[in-house]
Design an enzyme around this catalytic site. Structure first.
Site, PDB file in Angstrom:
ATOM      1  N   SER B 149       0.810  -1.203   0.143  1.00 29.18           N
ATOM      2  CA  SER B 149      -0.092   0.405   0.011  1.00 29.18           C
ATOM      3  C   SER B 149       0.640   1.293  -0.012  1.00 29.18           C
ATOM      4  O   SER B 149       1.684   1.555  -0.980  1.00 29.18           O
ATOM      5  CB  SER B 149      -1.091  -0.068   1.195  1.00 29.18           C
ATOM      6  OG  SER B 149      -2.173   0.851   0.961  1.00 29.18           O
ATOM      7  N   ARG B 219     -11.639   6.352  10.444  1.00 26.73           N
ATOM      8  CA  ARG B 219     -11.861   5.331  10.331  1.00 26.73           C
ATOM      9  C   ARG B 219     -13.072   4.377   9.285  1.00 26.73           C
ATOM     10  O   ARG B 219     -12.059   2.925   9.038  1.00 26.73           O
ATOM     11  CB  ARG B 219     -11.694   4.818  11.890  1.00 26.73           C
ATOM     12  CG  ARG B 219     -10.688   2.981  12.002  1.00 26.73           C
ATOM     13  CD  ARG B 219      -9.459   2.995  11.198  1.00 26.73           C
ATOM     14  NE  ARG B 219      -8.959   1.386  11.123  1.00 26.73           N
ATOM     15  CZ  ARG B 219      -8.060   0.479  10.575  1.00 26.73           C
ATOM     16  NH1 ARG B 219      -7.196   1.943   9.547  1.00 26.73           N
ATOM     17  NH2 ARG B 219      -7.596  -0.073  11.239  1.00 26.73           N
ATOM     18  N   ASP B 316      -9.152  -5.720  -4.647  1.00 30.51           N
ATOM     19  CA  ASP B 316      -8.168  -4.614  -4.041  1.00 30.51           C
ATOM     20  C   ASP B 316      -9.299  -3.864  -5.265  1.00 30.51           C
ATOM     21  O   ASP B 316      -8.769  -3.960  -6.018  1.00 30.51           O
ATOM     22  CB  ASP B 316      -6.576  -4.900  -3.804  1.00 30.51           C
ATOM     23  CG  ASP B 316      -6.493  -3.558  -3.257  1.00 30.51           C
ATOM     24  OD1 ASP B 316      -7.414  -2.901  -2.777  1.00 30.51           O
ATOM     25  OD2 ASP B 316      -5.772  -3.441  -2.544  1.00 30.51           O
ATOM     26  N   HIS B 349      -8.438  -4.837  -0.238  1.00 30.21           N
ATOM     27  CA  HIS B 349      -6.818  -4.355  -0.132  1.00 30.21           C
ATOM     28  C   HIS B 349      -6.495  -5.265   1.247  1.00 30.21           C
ATOM     29  O   HIS B 349      -5.221  -5.010   1.659  1.00 30.21           O
ATOM     30  CB  HIS B 349      -6.555  -3.363  -0.085  1.00 30.21           C
ATOM     31  CG  HIS B 349      -5.901  -2.001   0.096  1.00 30.21           C
ATOM     32  ND1 HIS B 349      -4.716  -2.360  -0.886  1.00 30.21           N
ATOM     33  CD2 HIS B 349      -4.809  -1.285   1.607  1.00 30.21           C
ATOM     34  CE1 HIS B 349      -3.693  -1.672  -0.229  1.00 30.21           C
ATOM     35  NE2 HIS B 349      -3.803  -0.831   0.609  1.00 30.21           N
ATOM     36  N   ASP B 350      -6.647  -4.828   2.357  1.00 26.03           N
ATOM     37  CA  ASP B 350      -6.859  -6.395   3.653  1.00 26.03           C
ATOM     38  C   ASP B 350      -5.773  -7.219   3.234  1.00 26.03           C
ATOM     39  O   ASP B 350      -5.032  -7.998   3.537  1.00 26.03           O
ATOM     40  CB  ASP B 350      -8.228  -6.441   4.617  1.00 26.03           C
ATOM     41  CG  ASP B 350      -7.994  -5.379   5.211  1.00 26.03           C
ATOM     42  OD1 ASP B 350      -7.131  -4.632   5.476  1.00 26.03           O
ATOM     43  OD2 ASP B 350      -8.823  -5.275   6.264  1.00 26.03           O
TER      44      ASP B 350
END
Lengths: 195, 375
Positions: B149, B219, B316, B349-350
């Site tokens: 990332s 968040r 992602d 993405h995680d």
């Protein structure tokens, strides 16, 4: 078709020090051989995770891509040689990829199972699709979605304005130059775009 | 059980000139190292962190259960990046809130907490600071720089700012710059923080408050973008938080996903600094090595001489495979050594932080080949 003799026969068509793009490079053994024995450099293209891993493991540059999405990532004539070894028969867009091969490479080398090899003809004469060492699948589960012959490819190459530099059959790793359409399990074409 | 990691800190008295024209002096960098630097100092691997991570990459802290580093599944003895063979360095970036000098610290001239006065830092500034730390550690060339990332952006930037100091770059789930949509997500998060009445123009420390509401929302939106639709559906679907009956309330938590996001937001707002969030998202927005080349990434990457491994994940959508392919293409145009794996993982993405045999296998094999060069 990873037998060493076959690989060597195809590698002989690749000039020393060439920049090579290997479409459907499998586990990268051909590129590794070309790097080691003929001082070549380049990249393989693969879709299968296991093959991508095998390439990284043997130190071969590999790009994970679906060839049916085309070669937009690669510029015109950006490679000396583009290889399609036992790849064409798996492609939905076999003709498009042939044109792309000729666009991206100064020369192209295509090898694929020749359906007109005499044992295949015999099998069809008997009324059944062939199941051989070279074509080991049943008709209903074969990954070979494009079935063609040595002669068929000559016609396709002509249609796409490809100039054939050399063509022969391969059988047991040996070149077959007399009646290759009947006598060879593998068809090999070395070509370039017509000027 | 992971090994014991020990955080360290190094002081830099000299001014660090920043891309903005401002500078920082008398700053500290927090870092950790794992493994042994070999005799010819050729086995160093730098790990760059993303938005809410730190120098604590691997191992755990003595006496603290569940204190494993953020990439502990990737890095350690016998792992993909094997600390029996490599000397691995994790550095906390400037502006962070986990140890290196950041907005929560005092300005050396005034003794006042920086707060909103902490200068804007860029990916290039971070890489510059990392390079100074490596010099102090006696490392003149990295075997590899590795990041996911925003960390991948730093890895890429290393190959452009210090091409001769990097042999390999491993860039995971990253991009050559942020798209408009991506900047938009960051902006929503920043607005949530800045418009919190407790933000006080970034000087909330003086008021003894924390803009927790803003941080929570920042968040929450970030978290949504790190997951995939499929994973969210699988994990939460339309499950209700309590029972089977609808409450017909507009403000109560009704669905399980709401509860989860609120929990994530609450947790985050307790440990993360609001100014740091603004700084780091801005660094993401600004990163664009092609900008100086009229947007031509191929020209921008011409300076890079490192060998590259790029990895992306099919689900992602925040840093999509398409963006990784742009980097691959620019490297191919420059005839650089590059491999690219596109992992069909479901986690969005995680995924770059999670275990996936294909992902770990490719990274592990790549580091094996780097290790062979050391011998």
């Amino acid at each position: 078709m990873t037998e060493t003799t076959t690989m060597q026969a195809l590698a002989r068509l690749v000039p020393e020090g060439s920049r090579v793009l290997d479409l459907g490079c499998g586990d990268g053994s051909m590129l590794a051989y070309l790097q080691r024995e003929r001082g070549c450099s380049g990249y393989g293209i693969e879709i299968a995770d296991a093959n991508v891993l095998a390439c990284v493991r043997r130190g071969v540059n590999v790009i994970q891509l679906n060839l049916d999405e085309g070669l937009a990532m690669f510029g015109d004539a950006s490679f000396d040689v583009v290889l399609q070894i036992d790849t064409l028969q798996h492609l939905r867009n076999a003709e498009v990829m042939l044109r792309e091969t000729a666009r991206v490479g100064r020369t192209g080398i295509v090898a694929f199972p020749n359906f007109a090899h005499w044992p295949n003809r015999l099998s069809v004469l008997r009324g059944r699709m062939p199941v051989t060492r070279r074509l080991p699948y049943q008709w209903y589960d074969t990954p070979n979605i494009r079935v063609g012959t040595y002669k068929d490819f000559e016609a396709l190459a002509h249609k796409n304005d490809l100039r054939i530099l050399d063509a022969f059959g391969l059988q047991e790793g040996e070149a077959v130059r007399f009646l290759p359409n009947a006598r060879a399990g593998t068809a090999v074409f070395h070509f370039e775009r017509s000027a | 059980m992971s090994f014991i990691a020990t955080p360290q800190s190094m002081h830099f008295p000299d001014a660090l000139p920043l891309q903005s024209g401002a500078s920082l002096r008398d700053y500290h960098l927090a870092f950790e190292t794992y493994g042994q630097l070999n005799a010819d100092r050729s086995n160093a691997v730098l790990v760059c962190h993303a938005l809410n991570a730190s120098h604590h990459v691997a191992g755990r802290y003595a006496g603290q259960d569940k204190s494993e580093g953020w990439w502990d599944n990737m890095i350690g003895p016998g792992k993909a990046v094997d600390t029996n063979r490599f000397f691995v360095i994790g550095v906390n970036n400037l502006g962070s809130c986990f140890g290196s000098t950041g907005p929560m610290h005092a300005h050396p001239d005034t003794g006042q907490i920086y707060g909103a006065d902490f200068p804007v830092v860029t990916v290039e500034d971070w890489v510059h600071a990392q390079a100074l730390l490596l010099e102090r550690l006696g490392i003149t060339q990295l075997a590899a720089v590795l990041g996911g990332s925003l960390g991948g952006m730093q890895a890429l930037s290393w190959t452009l700012q210090y091409p001769e100091r990097v042999r390999h770059a491993v860039v995971v789930a990253s991009a050559p710059n942020l798209t408009a949509e991506n900047i938009a997500f960051n902006e929503v998060a920043r607005r949530a923080i800045v418009t919190d009445p407790d933000f006080h123009g970034g000087h909330f420390y003086r008021h003894g408050v924390i803009p927790q509401r803003g941080l929570r929302i920042a968040r929450m939106i970030g978290h949504i973008t790190y997951l995939s639709d499929d994973v969210m559906n699988e994990k939460f679907g339309r499950q209700l938080r309590e029972g089977l009956d609808l409450k017909y309330s507009t403000q109560d938590v009704e669905f399980q996903i709401e509860s989860y996001l609120r929990y994530q937001g609450d947790k985050f707002s307790e440990y993360f600094d609001a100014n740091t969030y603004l700084l780091i998202t801005r660094a993401l927005d600004y990163f664009d090595p092609a900008r100086a080349f009229g947007g031509d990434l191929t020209q921008a990457l011409a300076r890079a001489t490192a060998k590259f491994l790029l990895v992306s994940f099919t689900t992602d959508w925040r840093f999509s495979p398409k963006r990784s392919r742009e980097i691959v293409k620019a490297l191919l145009d420059n005839r650089r050594s590059v491999s690219y794996a596109e992992i069909d993982a479901p986690h969005g993405h995680d995924a770059f932080l999670l275990d996936d045999a294909r992902y770990m296998g490719v990274v592990s094999s790549y580091f094996d080949s780097i290790a062979k060069e050391l011998a």
